[in-house]
Design a protein around this motif. Structure first.
Motif, PDB file in Angstrom:
ATOM      1  N   ASP A   4     -15.306  -6.917  -4.603  1.00 46.39           N
ATOM      2  CA  ASP A   4     -15.992  -5.629  -4.587  1.00 46.39           C
ATOM      3  C   ASP A   4     -15.377  -4.708  -3.551  1.00 46.39           C
ATOM      4  N   ASP A   5     -14.448  -5.247  -2.763  1.00 52.44           N
ATOM      5  CA  ASP A   5     -13.927  -4.477  -1.631  1.00 52.44           C
ATOM      6  C   ASP A   5     -12.656  -3.706  -1.938  1.00 52.44           C
ATOM      7  N   LEU A   6     -12.344  -3.520  -3.199  1.00 53.67           N
ATOM      8  CA  LEU A   6     -11.128  -2.772  -3.551  1.00 53.67           C
ATOM      9  C   LEU A   6     -11.518  -1.571  -4.396  1.00 53.67           C
ATOM     10  N   SER A   7     -10.644  -0.572  -4.366  1.00 50.96           N
ATOM     11  CA  SER A   7     -10.958   0.617  -5.144  1.00 50.96           C
ATOM     12  C   SER A   7     -10.511   0.418  -6.594  1.00 50.96           C
ATOM     13  N   LEU A   8     -11.316   0.918  -7.511  1.00 47.79           N
ATOM     14  CA  LEU A   8     -11.073   0.674  -8.937  1.00 47.79           C
ATOM     15  C   LEU A   8      -9.723   1.179  -9.419  1.00 47.79           C
ATOM     16  N   ASN A   9      -9.221   2.260  -8.791  1.00 48.70           N
ATOM     17  CA  ASN A   9      -7.932   2.744  -9.283  1.00 48.70           C
ATOM     18  C   ASN A   9      -6.759   2.285  -8.426  1.00 48.70           C
ATOM     19  N   ILE A  10      -6.877   1.087  -7.919  1.00 42.65           N
ATOM     20  CA  ILE A  10      -5.795   0.493  -7.126  1.00 42.65           C
ATOM     21  C   ILE A  10      -4.567   0.315  -8.034  1.00 42.65           C
ATOM     22  N   SER A  11      -3.384   0.551  -7.474  1.00 43.04           N
ATOM     23  CA  SER A  11      -2.187   0.396  -8.308  1.00 43.04           C
ATOM     24  C   SER A  11      -1.392  -0.807  -7.830  1.00 43.04           C
ATOM     25  N   ARG A  12      -0.530  -1.300  -8.701  1.00 38.42           N
ATOM     26  CA  ARG A  12       0.293  -2.456  -8.342  1.00 38.42           C
ATOM     27  C   ARG A  12       1.090  -2.189  -7.069  1.00 38.42           C
ATOM     28  N   GLU A  13       1.544  -0.952  -6.922  1.00 37.90           N
ATOM     29  CA  GLU A  13       2.432  -0.612  -5.805  1.00 37.90           C
ATOM     30  C   GLU A  13       1.765  -0.836  -4.453  1.00 37.90           C
ATOM     31  N   ILE A  14       0.481  -0.487  -4.355  1.00 34.89           N
ATOM     32  CA  ILE A  14      -0.133  -0.564  -3.024  1.00 34.89           C
ATOM     33  C   ILE A  14      -0.786  -1.919  -2.752  1.00 34.89           C
ATOM     34  N   LEU A  15      -0.791  -2.788  -3.748  1.00 34.23           N
ATOM     35  CA  LEU A  15      -1.461  -4.080  -3.568  1.00 34.23           C
ATOM     36  C   LEU A  15      -0.936  -4.847  -2.371  1.00 34.23           C
ATOM     37  N   GLN A  16       0.404  -4.793  -2.240  1.00 35.29           N
ATOM     38  CA  GLN A  16       1.062  -5.606  -1.235  1.00 35.29           C
ATOM     39  C   GLN A  16       0.568  -5.310   0.183  1.00 35.29           C
ATOM     40  N   ASP A  17       0.292  -4.039   0.428  1.00 38.39           N
ATOM     41  CA  ASP A  17      -0.097  -3.661   1.788  1.00 38.39           C
ATOM     42  C   ASP A  17      -1.606  -3.656   1.988  1.00 38.39           C
ATOM     43  N   GLU A  18      -2.299  -4.145   1.023  1.00 33.91           N
ATOM     44  CA  GLU A  18      -3.756  -4.098   1.073  1.00 33.91           C
ATOM     45  C   GLU A  18      -4.273  -5.310   1.862  1.00 33.91           C
ATOM     46  N   PRO A  19      -4.905  -5.059   3.034  1.00 35.99           N
ATOM     47  CA  PRO A  19      -5.344  -6.209   3.849  1.00 35.99           C
ATOM     48  C   PRO A  19      -6.315  -7.120   3.096  1.00 35.99           C
ATOM     49  N   VAL A  20      -7.175  -6.551   2.276  1.00 34.23           N
ATOM     50  CA  VAL A  20      -8.138  -7.373   1.534  1.00 34.23           C
ATOM     51  C   VAL A  20      -7.396  -8.390   0.671  1.00 34.23           C
ATOM     52  N   ILE A  21      -6.322  -7.928   0.038  1.00 33.82           N
ATOM     53  CA  ILE A  21      -5.555  -8.814  -0.837  1.00 33.82           C
ATOM     54  C   ILE A  21      -4.953  -9.961  -0.020  1.00 33.82           C
ATOM     55  N   ARG A  22      -4.485  -9.628   1.168  1.00 30.90           N
ATOM     56  CA  ARG A  22      -3.881 -10.690   1.997  1.00 30.90           C
ATOM     57  C   ARG A  22      -4.923 -11.737   2.397  1.00 30.90           C
TER      58      ARG A  22
END
Ligand code: ADP
Length: 634
Positions: A331-349
């Motif tokens: 629930d902590d990500l924005s719905l229009n997240i793109s593949r490009e910014i995933l890498q730098d997303e702390p939540v993803i890490r």
């Protein structure tokens, strides 16, 4: 364009034939395949809408319509749809890699095994032909005004026709059902309300979109037709663990992966706190045909707040775990997240680390609790998983502790812990021998000294093993558990006394051996670093050793792929107790013309025993024949 007829691609036609003569006994699965396709199409349309706010809103829906009189069953969706070109491409051909291999394998199997193979392969849309005589697909692509109709009876050709219309974008698949007939293995009437209800709740309950079916009910003596939603649409990964049956996990896995084999295990993720997410991961039981070759296959789907965002989200999992399949929902990500910014997303890490930890734990549990299952996992995925030792130094130890190896003393797989339990107290580390082929490793002359002393050696026959030996010998973080490559000149198992005795013995022979060395280096200096007398072998005349940890097997792999890597020079060790080597020494002394022939044969046979492919087999055979002719006086 008027109606046109096309031939199915050869592989597609073959697969269809298999479907029609169905080797697959469970015909019910056609429905979940078609529903699953419809659900994917709705996901795709939703993503387009997310990307482009100008697109019209829509109420995603899968609609099932039964017609008892006409004996048709229709599955319609208002998803992304297909163009004329896509209808031909997606339904007329099979793009899956490995199709040819699959068909070749299936042909040579008996029926039972064919069923297993099909299960592994997944056939999607074509499963419709198990229950239908004819299939029609009417589709209109999102953003297009025209529609197109695909028709086929599955017998080798299909037609496409543009002279049709469809009110909204989406796809309608109409099945003209085969008659119910025990002989043809069709035991159910798929126009019956309860048959369909039952199949949907069994196979497709978790589908995120409503599956709606008009049903007839009697009210006040009147027949009324009303829509009913057949599925609960509950995301399986948010349901309490105790409420989800194993069967439901398996069904969901099938929907997700199109792999019909049951997964080996599932893993629930449930994190609450600063970053909250849920997930459901699976360890498949077998690698799909293309997993090892194709780094893009497999993966984890990302959901945000129950909404599908993307397939194969590589950022959620380390590459060496890419065989894991599943869903992660945050629930902590924005719905229009793109593949490009995933890498730098702390939540993803954070999610990635947590998923990784869970997977390690699960594998460890499996190794301890269910060896048979674990070995299945190991047989399928070790070649990918072991790369983690190189790629992820932080977890290299975890991975090695999960690794299984063949060994010189035991049949079957052995873990490092088991090896450790059998180690002799005076061992300097874990003795390892890498090579391309297990059978060749088992009969390697290099094992002879180790066998004579009762030391067990790990036999490593995967390409990655050699890289591990070179780059991660210390990965276990324990001085006594270093991985020692016994091919290396420096790894010795002789005691001081033995060393001294051997040195003395070799000294005695030094003068006699000198001409061998001199002539050998003159003849084969391009391949050899050195030629040495040796006492380490008991039965074999010769072996090749190395002064440094090189990638010799890799060199072979490259060569097999048609490349020409710079060969690395090696040390030829000759067993001075062996009659052939004794003879070789005599020949060197007497300048015998057969010396080089015998020497080269000993060199080549050492290569053969490593599982290598000789670069000049013809000259090996020629030399062998010359020596034999001479020896037999023929
Ligand atoms: P798979 O679903 O495993 O890719 P299928 O044979 O079931 O294989 O389908 C082939 C392709 O046809 C799908 O990948 C999809 O692109 C397209 N397709 C099938 N059904 C639909 C549908 N209802 N709506 C849109 N596209 C579809």
């Amino acid at each position: 364009m008027p109606e046109e007829r096309f031939e199915f691609q050869t592989e597609a036609a073959e697969l269809l034939k298999m479907m029609i003569n169905s080797v697959y006994s469970n015909r019910d699965i056609f429905l979940r395949e078609l529903v699953s396709n419809a659900s994917d199409a709705l996901d795709k349309r939703r993503i387009e809408k997310l990307k482009n706010a100008e697109l019209a809103d829509f109420e995603p829906e899968i609609r099932i319509i039964r017609d008892k009189d006409k004996r048709t069953l229709t599955i319609a969706d208002n998803g992304i749809g297909m163009t004329r070109g896509e209808l031909g491409r997606y339904l007329g051909t099979i793009a899956k890699s490995g199709t040819k291999e699959f068909l070749a394998a299936a042909k040579s199997e008996n029926n039972n095994n064919q069923e297993n193979l099909i299960g592994q392969f997944g056939v999607g849309f074509y499963s419709a032909f198990m229950v239908a005589e004819r299939v029609e697909v009417l589709s209109r692509k999102l953003g297009e005004s025209g529609a197109c109709l695909f028709k086929s009876d599955g017998s080798g050709s299909y037609t496409l026709d543009d002279a049709v219309t469809r009110g909204e974008c989406g796809t309608t698949v109409t099945l003209h059902l085969k008659p119910v007939n025990q002989d043809s293995n069709i035991t159910k009437d798929y126009t019956d309300e309860w048959v369909i209800r039952d199949l949907i709740s069994k196979y497709s309950d978790y589908i995120a979109w409503p599956i709606v079916m008009p049903v007839t009910r009697h009210k006040d003596d009147q027949e009324v037709v009303q829509d009913e939603t057949l599925n609960s649409q509950k995301a399986i990964w948010v349901r309490p663990e105790k409420d989800v049956k194993e069967e439901e996990y398996n069904e969901f896995y099938r929907h997700l992966t199109h792999d019909w084999k049951e997964p080996l295990a599932h893993i629930r993720l449930n994190a609450e706190g600063a970053t909250s997410f849920k997930g459901l991961l699976f360890i498949p039981s077998e690698a799909p045909f293309d997993l090892v070759m194709d780094p893009n296959s497999g993966g984890i789907s990302l959901y945000i707040n129950r909404v599908f965002i993307m397939n194969d989200c590589k950022e959620l999992i380390p590459e060496y775990m890419r065989f894991i399949r599943g869903v992660i929902d945050s629930d902590d990500l924005s719905l229009n997240i793109s593949r490009e910014i995933l890498q730098d997303e702390p939540v993803i890490r954070v999610i990635k680390r947590s998923a990784q930890r869970k997977i390690f734990n699960e594998l460890k549990k499996l190794l301890e609790a269910d060896r048979e299952k674990y070995e299945k996992f190991w047989n399928s995925f070790r070649q990918i998983f072991k790369w983690g030792v190189i790629q992820d130094s932080e977890h290299a130890k975890n991975i090695l502790e999960l690794a299984l190896f063949n060994t010189s003393d035991h049949d079957g797989w052995t873990s490092i812990a088991e090896y450790k339990g059998r180690m002799k107290p005076d061992q300097a580390g874990i003795y390892c021998l890498a090579g391309r082929d297990l059978a060749a490793l088992k009969s390697s002359p290099k094992l002879e000294a180790f066998k004579a002393k009762g030391y067990e050696v790990l036999l490593m026959s995967d390409a990655v093993d050699e890289v591990i030996l070179v780059n991660a010998a210390d990965a276990l973080g324990d001085e006594h558990l270093k991985l020692l490559n016994i091919s290396l000149d420096s790894v010795s198992i002789q005691s001081e006394d033995e060393k001294k005795a051997a040195e003395d013995e070799l000294k005695d022979i030094e003068a006699k051996f000198a001409p061998v060395k001199e002539q050998a280096m003159a003849a084969m200096g391009d391949k050899l670093e050195d030629v040495r007398p040796s006492l380490s072998m008991t039965d074999s005349p010769a072996c090749l050793r190395d002064t440094f940890n090189g990638l010799f097997q890799m060199e072979q792999v490259l060569r097999a792929m048609g490349q020409n890597p710079q060969p690395q020079k090696r040390i030829l060790e000759l067993n001075i107790k062996h009659p052939l080597v004794k003879k070789l020494m005599d020949m060197a002394e007497s300048n015998d013309g057969q010396f080089t022939n015998l020497l080269e044969i000993l060199y080549d046979q050492s290569l053969i025993l490593e599982g290598a492919v000789l670069s000049e087999p013809a000259s090996f055979v020629k030399r062998l024949n010359e020596v034999m002719t001479k020896a037999f006086g023929a």
